[in-house]
Scaffold this active site. Structure first.
Site, mmCIF file in Angstrom:
data_model
loop_
_atom_site.group_PDB
_atom_site.id
_atom_site.type_symbol
_atom_site.label_atom_id
_atom_site.label_comp_id
_atom_site.label_asym_id
_atom_site.label_seq_id
_atom_site.Cartn_x
_atom_site.Cartn_y
_atom_site.Cartn_z
ATOM 1 N N CYS A 45 4.338 -3.680 -18.269
ATOM 2 C CA CYS A 45 5.031 -3.760 -19.924
ATOM 3 C C CYS A 45 5.861 -4.877 -19.877
ATOM 4 O O CYS A 45 6.894 -4.432 -19.584
ATOM 5 C CB CYS A 45 5.142 -2.715 -20.330
ATOM 6 S SG CYS A 45 5.666 -2.489 -22.106
ATOM 7 N N CYS A 47 8.278 -3.701 -22.316
ATOM 8 C CA CYS A 47 9.259 -2.602 -22.049
ATOM 9 C C CYS A 47 10.187 -3.054 -21.178
ATOM 10 O O CYS A 47 11.283 -2.462 -21.265
ATOM 11 C CB CYS A 47 8.282 -1.593 -21.397
ATOM 12 S SG CYS A 47 6.763 -1.190 -22.165
ATOM 13 N N ASP A 48 9.872 -3.717 -20.077
ATOM 14 C CA ASP A 48 11.215 -3.939 -18.820
ATOM 15 C C ASP A 48 11.435 -5.439 -18.718
ATOM 16 O O ASP A 48 12.182 -5.377 -17.821
ATOM 17 C CB ASP A 48 10.151 -3.493 -17.723
ATOM 18 C CG ASP A 48 9.485 -2.176 -17.796
ATOM 19 O OD1 ASP A 48 10.280 -1.372 -18.151
ATOM 20 O OD2 ASP A 48 8.559 -1.840 -17.149
#
Ligand code: NAP
Length: 315
Positions: free
Chosen positions: A132, A135-136
């Site tokens: 992701c 997300c990261d």
């Protein structure tokens, strides 16, 4: 005990369906799987969910939705769903140890990111391997990252990652990209993106604590090389979580549940599907929530219009 409605999954689709059905006095039972809250709980800040001008953390958004469903009377149970008996109604839902009977079912079990299945991949999730970018990506400010895949997701995430990383190398197993032309052009125009085409990933390398490189094989020559990198983003598609259906509800060739266009009705009367488990294209929290609302309304109408249900046997 026979329930009126059981909802499988607690992402934005399932929780929205739970809010609507609970408010309609349908006393929904919501089965939480192995990843309560779904993919958004793997996200940090969600900036595009309407109503939150300053953004909201993914886990907090899901927690709020869950509280909202509970406030109106939804009941939550934990369980890994293994089967649904669709041969008769009430349907029988089997979830390790729990046998639940219900007049209707809403399937909102979502989709999970696919992994490559190569050495070093699984054990380095959270140590440099991610599925992701949204997300990261933030954690790779000023660092070198690799993104694996040649589809639209890989192109989109490669572009996104250039906001943080100093260099983003796309590693793809063929010379031709699968991505749409516009997405390819956008990535090719981005000077921070480099290309490792026709290369097959074979191993994630790490010093135990964090990722240091990706070993790949050059497909034409079979020559192996190591691409030094701080992060590896795997963007090779998603798999819908439908294996527990064992073919009893119609799916397409990639396993996504088929719904009647413009509705959430599946091939089985009384079973509805919403969210990513039936959506290969949009895959957004807001579209999942929207279809969750549709599923609850379709389900409610189905239950109310069905004279064959003996309401005395339901909750
Ligand atoms: P996808 O189109 O299925 O592409 C997956 C990519 O991963 C392919 O290039 C595939 O290689 C590669 N791959 C699959 N398994 C692999 C393996 N084991 N090892 C190495 N590489 C592997 O998936 P997606 O990119 O997630 O897109 C899914 C759908 O969402 C598509 O319909 C896409 O158009 C849509 N989408 C749209 C947007 C947008 O329009 N903004 C953004 C994201 C996604 P091969 O090409 O060799 O098969």
């Amino acid at each position: 005990m026979i329930h009126k409605a059981v909802i499988l999954g607690t992402g934005p689709a399932g929780l929205t369906a739970a809010i609507y059905l609970a408010r309609a006095n349908m006393d929904p039972i919501v089965i939480e799987g192995p990843e309560p809250g779904g993919q958004l709980t793997l996200t940090t800040e969600v900036e595009n969910f309407p109503g939150f001008p300053d953004g909201i953390m993914g886990p907090e958004l899901m927690d709020n939705m869950r509280k909202q469903a509970e406030r109106f009377g939804a009941t939550f149970k934990r369980g890994w769903i293994t089967d649904i008996d669709t041969s008769d109604r009430p349907f029988l839902i089997k979830a390790d140890g729990l046998d639940i009977k219900s007049q209707s079912v809403i399937i909102s079990t979502g989709a999970s990111a696919k992994l490559l299945g190569i050495a070093g991949e699984k054990e380095n999730i959270g140590k440099g391997v991610s599925t992701c970018a949204t997300c990261d990506g933030f954690f790779f400010r000023g660092k070198k990252v690799v993104i694996i895949g040649g589809g639209d997701s890989a192109m989109e995430e490669a572009n996104f990652l250039t906001k943080f990383a100093s260099e983003v190398q796309v590693v793809h197993r063929r010379n031709d990209l699968r991505a749409s032309k516009i997405m390819q052009d956008r990535a090719r125009d981005n000077e921070k993106i480099t290309w490792g085409l026709n290369k097959t990933p074979i191993e994630v390398l790490s010093g135990g604590k964090k990722v240091t490189g990706l070993k790949v094989k050059e497909n034409d020559s079979d020559k192996e090389e190591v691409i030094e990198t701080d992060g590896i983003f795997v963007a090779i598609g998603h798999r819908p979580n439908t294996s527990f259906l064992h073919g009893k509800v119609q799916t397409n060739e990639t396993g996504y549940i088929d719904v009647k266009p413009g509705t959430t009705k599946t091939s089985v009367q009384g079973i509805f599907a919403c969210g990513d488990v039936q959506d290969q294209h949009y895959r957004q929290a807001i579209t999942a929530a929207g279809t969750g609302c549709m599923a609850a309304m379709d389900c409610e109408r189905y239950l109310e219009g069905d004279a064959s249900i003996d309401w005395s046997q339901t909750l």
